[in-house]
Design a protein around this motif. Structure first.
Motif, PDB file in Angstrom:
ATOM      1  N   UNK A 205       6.352   5.031  13.107  1.00 52.54           N
ATOM      2  CA  UNK A 205       4.987   4.554  12.946  1.00 52.54           C
ATOM      3  C   UNK A 205       4.966   3.041  13.064  1.00 52.54           C
ATOM      4  N   UNK A 206       3.832   2.511  13.529  1.00 51.52           N
ATOM      5  CA  UNK A 206       3.697   1.068  13.713  1.00 51.52           C
ATOM      6  C   UNK A 206       2.245   0.677  13.513  1.00 51.52           C
ATOM      7  N   UNK A 207       2.020  -0.477  12.896  1.00 54.28           N
ATOM      8  CA  UNK A 207       0.676  -1.007  12.683  1.00 54.28           C
ATOM      9  C   UNK A 207       0.455  -2.193  13.616  1.00 54.28           C
ATOM     10  N   UNK A 208      -0.697  -2.176  14.323  1.00 54.53           N
ATOM     11  CA  UNK A 208      -1.118  -3.305  15.154  1.00 54.53           C
ATOM     12  C   UNK A 208      -2.489  -3.727  14.638  1.00 54.53           C
ATOM     13  N   UNK A 209      -2.589  -4.951  14.155  1.00 53.65           N
ATOM     14  CA  UNK A 209      -3.835  -5.461  13.585  1.00 53.65           C
ATOM     15  C   UNK A 209      -4.431  -6.515  14.509  1.00 53.65           C
ATOM     16  N   UNK A 210      -5.620  -6.242  15.065  1.00 58.46           N
ATOM     17  CA  UNK A 210      -6.274  -7.206  15.953  1.00 58.46           C
ATOM     18  C   UNK A 210      -7.326  -8.038  15.228  1.00 58.46           C
ATOM     19  N   UNK A 211      -7.479  -7.818  13.922  1.00 57.76           N
ATOM     20  CA  UNK A 211      -8.486  -8.539  13.138  1.00 57.76           C
ATOM     21  C   UNK A 211      -7.789  -9.613  12.305  1.00 57.76           C
ATOM     22  N   UNK A 212      -7.836 -10.842  12.760  1.00 57.18           N
ATOM     23  CA  UNK A 212      -7.111 -11.924  12.086  1.00 57.18           C
ATOM     24  C   UNK A 212      -7.706 -12.311  10.731  1.00 57.18           C
ATOM     25  N   UNK A 213      -8.881 -11.792  10.397  1.00 61.08           N
ATOM     26  CA  UNK A 213      -9.497 -12.139   9.120  1.00 61.08           C
ATOM     27  C   UNK A 213      -8.972 -11.289   7.962  1.00 61.08           C
ATOM     28  N   UNK A 214      -8.169 -10.259   8.254  1.00 56.96           N
ATOM     29  CA  UNK A 214      -7.641  -9.369   7.220  1.00 56.96           C
ATOM     30  C   UNK A 214      -6.149  -9.145   7.441  1.00 56.96           C
ATOM     31  N   UNK A 215      -5.485  -8.618   6.422  1.00 50.68           N
ATOM     32  CA  UNK A 215      -4.119  -8.101   6.553  1.00 50.68           C
ATOM     33  C   UNK A 215      -4.173  -6.606   6.285  1.00 50.68           C
ATOM     34  N   UNK A 216      -3.423  -5.852   7.052  1.00 53.45           N
ATOM     35  CA  UNK A 216      -3.262  -4.426   6.793  1.00 53.45           C
ATOM     36  C   UNK A 216      -1.953  -4.278   6.026  1.00 53.45           C
ATOM     37  N   UNK A 217      -2.038  -3.687   4.842  1.00 54.54           N
ATOM     38  CA  UNK A 217      -0.850  -3.553   4.003  1.00 54.54           C
ATOM     39  C   UNK A 217      -0.086  -2.277   4.310  1.00 54.54           C
ATOM     40  N   UNK A 218      -0.812  -1.194   4.624  1.00 50.84           N
ATOM     41  CA  UNK A 218      -0.185   0.071   4.980  1.00 50.84           C
ATOM     42  C   UNK A 218      -1.213   0.970   5.642  1.00 50.84           C
ATOM     43  N   UNK A 219      -0.724   1.968   6.354  1.00 51.42           N
ATOM     44  CA  UNK A 219      -1.594   2.929   7.020  1.00 51.42           C
ATOM     45  C   UNK A 219      -0.897   4.282   7.026  1.00 51.42           C
ATOM     46  N   UNK A 220      -1.689   5.355   6.970  1.00 51.05           N
ATOM     47  CA  UNK A 220      -1.084   6.681   7.012  1.00 51.05           C
ATOM     48  C   UNK A 220      -2.005   7.680   7.702  1.00 51.05           C
ATOM     49  N   UNK A 221      -1.384   8.708   8.206  1.00 51.06           N
ATOM     50  CA  UNK A 221      -2.062   9.836   8.822  1.00 51.06           C
ATOM     51  C   UNK A 221      -1.660  11.044   8.001  1.00 51.06           C
ATOM     52  N   UNK A 222      -2.607  11.616   7.276  1.00 54.50           N
ATOM     53  CA  UNK A 222      -2.341  12.731   6.355  1.00 54.50           C
ATOM     54  C   UNK A 222      -1.197  12.407   5.394  1.00 54.50           C
ATOM     55  N   UNK A 223      -1.161  11.167   4.915  1.00 54.59           N
ATOM     56  CA  UNK A 223      -0.186  10.775   3.905  1.00 54.59           C
ATOM     57  C   UNK A 223       1.146  10.291   4.436  1.00 54.59           C
ATOM     58  N   UNK A 224       1.369  10.373   5.730  1.00 53.57           N
ATOM     59  CA  UNK A 224       2.624   9.944   6.326  1.00 53.57           C
ATOM     60  C   UNK A 224       2.348   8.670   7.122  1.00 53.57           C
ATOM     61  N   UNK A 225       3.052   7.564   6.805  1.00 54.16           N
ATOM     62  CA  UNK A 225       2.644   6.338   7.459  1.00 54.16           C
ATOM     63  C   UNK A 225       3.667   5.238   7.524  1.00 54.16           C
ATOM     64  N   UNK A 226       3.126   4.016   7.662  1.00 53.26           N
ATOM     65  CA  UNK A 226       3.951   2.827   7.855  1.00 53.26           C
ATOM     66  C   UNK A 226       3.330   1.660   7.101  1.00 53.26           C
ATOM     67  N   UNK A 227       4.147   0.644   6.824  1.00 55.20           N
ATOM     68  CA  UNK A 227       3.623  -0.575   6.214  1.00 55.20           C
ATOM     69  C   UNK A 227       2.965  -1.413   7.296  1.00 55.20           C
ATOM     70  N   UNK A 228       2.263  -2.437   6.901  1.00 58.84           N
ATOM     71  CA  UNK A 228       1.541  -3.264   7.855  1.00 58.84           C
ATOM     72  C   UNK A 228       2.355  -4.400   8.435  1.00 58.84           C
TER      73      UNK A 228
END
Length: 182
Positions: free
Chosen positions: A32-55
């Motif tokens: 899993x991988x997080x790509x954040x295109x919004x520079x005004x925020x940080x994504x700390x983590x993301x998941x799909x049905x509870x399975x995910x990755x850090x930001x």
């Protein structure tokens, strides 16, 4: 009366069969991988049905997804965002960490800061995939979150992206997102 109950059960089963979730499917492990295109925020983590990755942005192993995509599949996309990186709601900036050691001032600031984190969630149709290169969580402005699972789709979206400031703008454009929220 028996026929009415049987008809009700059959009708209910027919309705439910049209809404497939990822539950009870054979699964595979993928990065899993997080790509954040919004520079005004940080994504700390993301998941799909509870399975995910850090930001952190790099690929992490391993998430579980269905081994084969089927039409009608849905998933719960969840993420935690920091809506004001480096600044608390009262405008105070993050205190320095002398020699990387936390101080009582820093811990107090972080407690206030973490209370500002936002947990987000939405049910999404699981995008079609054949060969997968893992799950890429893409965060666009305006709390628009998407997942890319198919290798060909990932290559189409991410190949030949410009570097620097234009990277985010071009990826937002390719994904059909908005660069400015209303």
């Amino acid at each position: 009366m028996f026929n009415n109950k049987l008809l009700a059960i059959i009708s209910t089963l027919a309705l439910l069969s049209g809404c497939q979730s990822m539950a009870d499917e054979a699964t595979i492990g993928v990065p899993g991988q997080v790509v954040n295109t919004d520079s005004s925020i940080n994504i700390l983590n993301a998941s799909l049905n509870g399975s995910g990755a850090s930001g952190t942005g790099g690929q992490e192993c391993c998430m579980s997804i269905p081994a084969k995509w089927k039409p009608g599949m849905t998933a719960t996309l969840s993420w935690t965002k920091d809506p004001s990186p480096g600044v608390n709601p009262d405008g105070k900036r993050r205190p320095a960490l002398p020699n990387g050691i936390t101080t009582p001032e820093w811990e107090k600031w972080m407690k206030i800061h973490e209370a500002n984190y936002k947990k987000m969630e939405k049910i999404i149709p699981l995008p079609k995939y054949g060969e997968t290169c893992g799950v890429t969580f893409v965060f666009l402005p305006c709390d628009d979150a998407r997942v890319v699972i198919d290798c060909e789709e990932k290559h189409r979206l991410f190949s030949k992206l410009p570097g620097g400031k234009n990277f985010d703008f071009e990826l937002i454009h390719r994904m059909g997102g908005r660069a400015v929220c209303q």
